[in-house]
Design a protein around this motif. Sequence first.
Motif, PDB file in Angstrom:
ATOM      1  N   ALA A 138      31.592  37.343  46.258  1.00  0.00           N
ATOM      2  CA  ALA A 138      31.808  38.730  45.829  1.00  0.00           C
ATOM      3  C   ALA A 138      32.732  38.779  44.615  1.00  0.00           C
ATOM      4  O   ALA A 138      32.539  39.588  43.702  1.00  0.00           O
ATOM      5  CB  ALA A 138      32.388  39.554  46.976  1.00  0.00           C
ATOM      6  N   SER A 139      33.735  37.900  44.584  1.00  0.00           N
ATOM      7  CA  SER A 139      34.666  37.894  43.462  1.00  0.00           C
ATOM      8  C   SER A 139      34.030  37.365  42.185  1.00  0.00           C
ATOM      9  O   SER A 139      34.523  37.632  41.089  1.00  0.00           O
ATOM     10  CB  SER A 139      35.886  37.036  43.805  1.00  0.00           C
ATOM     11  OG  SER A 139      35.562  35.653  43.803  1.00  0.00           O
ATOM     12  N   LEU A 140      32.933  36.638  42.316  1.00  0.00           N
ATOM     13  CA  LEU A 140      32.245  36.075  41.145  1.00  0.00           C
ATOM     14  C   LEU A 140      31.049  36.914  40.709  1.00  0.00           C
ATOM     15  O   LEU A 140      30.417  36.607  39.701  1.00  0.00           O
ATOM     16  CB  LEU A 140      31.768  34.651  41.461  1.00  0.00           C
ATOM     17  CG  LEU A 140      32.853  33.641  41.858  1.00  0.00           C
ATOM     18  CD1 LEU A 140      32.218  32.316  42.267  1.00  0.00           C
ATOM     19  CD2 LEU A 140      33.824  33.428  40.714  1.00  0.00           C
ATOM     20  N   SER A 141      30.738  37.961  41.483  1.00  0.00           N
ATOM     21  CA  SER A 141      29.530  38.738  41.184  1.00  0.00           C
ATOM     22  C   SER A 141      29.801  40.237  41.124  1.00  0.00           C
ATOM     23  O   SER A 141      28.943  41.050  41.467  1.00  0.00           O
ATOM     24  CB  SER A 141      28.450  38.440  42.228  1.00  0.00           C
ATOM     25  OG  SER A 141      28.915  38.716  43.544  1.00  0.00           O
ATOM     26  N   ALA A 160      40.717  48.962  38.256  1.00  0.00           N
ATOM     27  CA  ALA A 160      40.479  48.815  39.693  1.00  0.00           C
ATOM     28  C   ALA A 160      39.419  47.757  39.969  1.00  0.00           C
ATOM     29  O   ALA A 160      39.536  46.993  40.943  1.00  0.00           O
ATOM     30  CB  ALA A 160      40.054  50.162  40.286  1.00  0.00           C
ATOM     31  N   GLU A 161      38.373  47.703  39.114  1.00  0.00           N
ATOM     32  CA  GLU A 161      37.323  46.692  39.320  1.00  0.00           C
ATOM     33  C   GLU A 161      37.888  45.289  39.188  1.00  0.00           C
ATOM     34  O   GLU A 161      37.570  44.397  39.981  1.00  0.00           O
ATOM     35  CB  GLU A 161      36.185  46.876  38.314  1.00  0.00           C
ATOM     36  CG  GLU A 161      35.497  48.228  38.388  1.00  0.00           C
ATOM     37  CD  GLU A 161      36.051  49.202  37.369  1.00  0.00           C
ATOM     38  OE1 GLU A 161      37.263  49.542  37.448  1.00  0.00           O
ATOM     39  OE2 GLU A 161      35.288  49.620  36.491  1.00  0.00           O
ATOM     40  N   GLN A 162      38.757  45.051  38.206  1.00  0.00           N
ATOM     41  CA  GLN A 162      39.356  43.729  38.035  1.00  0.00           C
ATOM     42  C   GLN A 162      40.263  43.386  39.208  1.00  0.00           C
ATOM     43  O   GLN A 162      40.275  42.247  39.687  1.00  0.00           O
ATOM     44  CB  GLN A 162      40.142  43.699  36.718  1.00  0.00           C
ATOM     45  CG  GLN A 162      39.271  43.801  35.475  1.00  0.00           C
ATOM     46  CD  GLN A 162      40.090  43.988  34.221  1.00  0.00           C
ATOM     47  OE1 GLN A 162      41.177  44.558  34.246  1.00  0.00           O
ATOM     48  NE2 GLN A 162      39.570  43.506  33.092  1.00  0.00           N
ATOM     49  N   GLY A 163      41.013  44.366  39.685  1.00  0.00           N
ATOM     50  CA  GLY A 163      41.868  44.130  40.845  1.00  0.00           C
ATOM     51  C   GLY A 163      41.058  43.799  42.086  1.00  0.00           C
ATOM     52  O   GLY A 163      41.449  42.938  42.885  1.00  0.00           O
ATOM     53  N   ALA A 190      48.633  34.842  36.892  1.00  0.00           N
ATOM     54  CA  ALA A 190      49.481  34.542  38.048  1.00  0.00           C
ATOM     55  C   ALA A 190      50.198  35.781  38.562  1.00  0.00           C
ATOM     56  O   ALA A 190      50.294  35.999  39.778  1.00  0.00           O
ATOM     57  CB  ALA A 190      50.494  33.459  37.673  1.00  0.00           C
ATOM     58  N   ALA A 191      50.710  36.612  37.647  1.00  0.00           N
ATOM     59  CA  ALA A 191      51.445  37.811  38.078  1.00  0.00           C
ATOM     60  C   ALA A 191      50.553  38.752  38.876  1.00  0.00           C
ATOM     61  O   ALA A 191      50.977  39.324  39.886  1.00  0.00           O
ATOM     62  CB  ALA A 191      52.012  38.530  36.853  1.00  0.00           C
ATOM     63  N   LEU A 192      49.303  38.917  38.444  1.00  0.00           N
ATOM     64  CA  LEU A 192      48.369  39.798  39.149  1.00  0.00           C
ATOM     65  C   LEU A 192      48.030  39.234  40.526  1.00  0.00           C
ATOM     66  O   LEU A 192      47.997  39.963  41.521  1.00  0.00           O
ATOM     67  CB  LEU A 192      47.094  39.983  38.318  1.00  0.00           C
ATOM     68  CG  LEU A 192      45.989  40.834  38.935  1.00  0.00           C
ATOM     69  CD1 LEU A 192      46.491  42.244  39.225  1.00  0.00           C
ATOM     70  CD2 LEU A 192      44.767  40.879  38.014  1.00  0.00           C
ATOM     71  N   LEU A 198      34.221  34.890  36.364  1.00  0.00           N
ATOM     72  CA  LEU A 198      35.461  34.679  37.095  1.00  0.00           C
ATOM     73  C   LEU A 198      36.323  35.933  37.067  1.00  0.00           C
ATOM     74  O   LEU A 198      36.290  36.701  36.096  1.00  0.00           O
ATOM     75  CB  LEU A 198      36.246  33.517  36.474  1.00  0.00           C
ATOM     76  CG  LEU A 198      35.648  32.114  36.625  1.00  0.00           C
ATOM     77  CD1 LEU A 198      36.462  31.117  35.804  1.00  0.00           C
ATOM     78  CD2 LEU A 198      35.610  31.692  38.083  1.00  0.00           C
ATOM     79  N   PRO A 199      37.117  36.161  38.119  1.00  0.00           N
ATOM     80  CA  PRO A 199      38.095  37.257  38.058  1.00  0.00           C
ATOM     81  C   PRO A 199      39.225  36.896  37.100  1.00  0.00           C
ATOM     82  O   PRO A 199      39.332  35.751  36.647  1.00  0.00           O
ATOM     83  CB  PRO A 199      38.602  37.335  39.507  1.00  0.00           C
ATOM     84  CG  PRO A 199      38.388  35.980  40.062  1.00  0.00           C
ATOM     85  CD  PRO A 199      37.142  35.449  39.397  1.00  0.00           C
TER      86      PRO A 199
END
Length: 553
Positions: free
Chosen positions: A281-284, A82-85, A229-231, A224-225
């Motif tokens: 937020a996506s980088l931290s 969930a955190e990666q998503g 591509a699929a995700l 980086l997240p």
Amino acid sequence: MKATWRADLIAGAIVAVLLIPQSLAYAMLAGLPPQVGLYASLLPLLAYAALGSSPVLGLGPVAVLALMIAQALGGLPADVSAEQGALVLAAEVGLLLAAAALLRLDALSSLLSVPALRGFETGATLMIAAGQLPVLLGSAAVGFTLPDLMASAGQGGFGPVSAAWGVVALALLRLARRSRRRMLARLAPLLLLVSAMALAAFTPAADGVAQVGALPSLAIPLGLPRLEAALWLHLLPSAALVALMAFVSSLAVSESLAQRRGEKLLPAAELRGLAAANLVASLSGGMPVAGSFSRSILLHEAGSQSRWTLVFVCGFMFLAMLLLAGPLAHCPKPVLAAVIIVAVLGGFTLRPYVEAWRYARAEGLLMALVTATVLLWSVGAALAIGVVGSIALLIQRTARPHVARIGRLPGTQHYRNLERYAVECQPEVVGLRIDESLVFTNARGLVDVVLVHVHAHRASIGEPRRVLLLMAPVNHIDVSGLTALQDLHAALAAEGLKLAFSEVKGPVLDRLKAVGWLERYDVSLYLSHHDGIQAGEHDLRPSQADHDAPGQL
């Protein structure tokens, strides 16, 4: 300058106190570890402070987005946490908002009308509160809609001790909100959490009650997240809905407060600020963020003067992370659930539904439909219905242009709708007022509407020789509208009538002149409607009218 800094510092401290419990609660509401909410309340604030425009927008995790995020992350592949998503979702939201800012699409906020927005927010509010009831009562029931929640309620069990903690926390928060001491009401969630953590850590009172649990290191996880591509394609539709809701709701909050404070808001800057905040937020290690109404109001009431307040909020939040890392593990989840329920239901009211129903029933029905869709189907479907419904109502309202037959108020040079006023009409002239711009959505109905009025005039007043259109309300005529005017000219000519205009606005007249439309169709033009009515057989030709009206309306 010193007073400004002092005000910003105090406001930052007050809002940080409120943001701590909300950040934890909304992260858990989104199905994420609680520290993710804290990460989303740090560096994203600095990004918005650098590029945004509102000095009082309380940025960070918000309840409505948390519900949308939870639904978006519900169908992730098994190998994606969930955190990666959430990181990918925040990155996509930031990129979509950045693209909108680059293309100057801040007008996208108008896609969601106020009734649709309020219906969505109310539905999300009720669903959030309903979703937290099982946590409050120690039940394992889960669901993002009422049917799902009710289907699992029978198998969810019940925890009497957890329920006792939750109910007591709920009662204390409600009492604090009713207190006349405003500072007590603001500090109550934090004081309650600290007290609950102390009881859980040093007494057996919380035995058997679900707790937050040990947190990992609260060092900000920069990086980086996942770049798969699929995700990214899987989460893109949800990201588009989250981005739209984040921008629309944040802009609604910041615009209302800017009007109250007498300040100017820049929607384009808001887009840039929100885009930067979500990308950061996506980088931290964070989650998608937006403006919170409760925190924004608090910033305003606390005296925030500039966006430096958000810098101070970030600083206080960082200190809180260092000091509370250990105790947070003992925080009882029913208490967090009580904080969420009281926060989201604090401003709940049915008044907007009643007012919308009384004012415009179609919009009231749209509001109710969006709310019901959130509760019974999904937030994505509700947003889609809100956007489509808003556009459909707009088209329905403009599909037939409003044209009023007007006459002169006795003894004046003012002309009003003869269905509303006792007016004087001349038999040889049909005076009509077009009450909106002529564009593709309504142009096809112009000829029919005008001919209905012409026939009514002929039947009740006398045989006309010309039709005079008062064009003052017309701000724009597109190509479809121009074609409709040509069709109208032909239809009137077939009935032996001439067409004339009065009070044409300058920009509209410039476009008509650019194609020589008035001369080509021999349409007379008058500076005032009264002049046109009085002209009779002595119509001013377009060239003379242009000469006599150099100022152009």
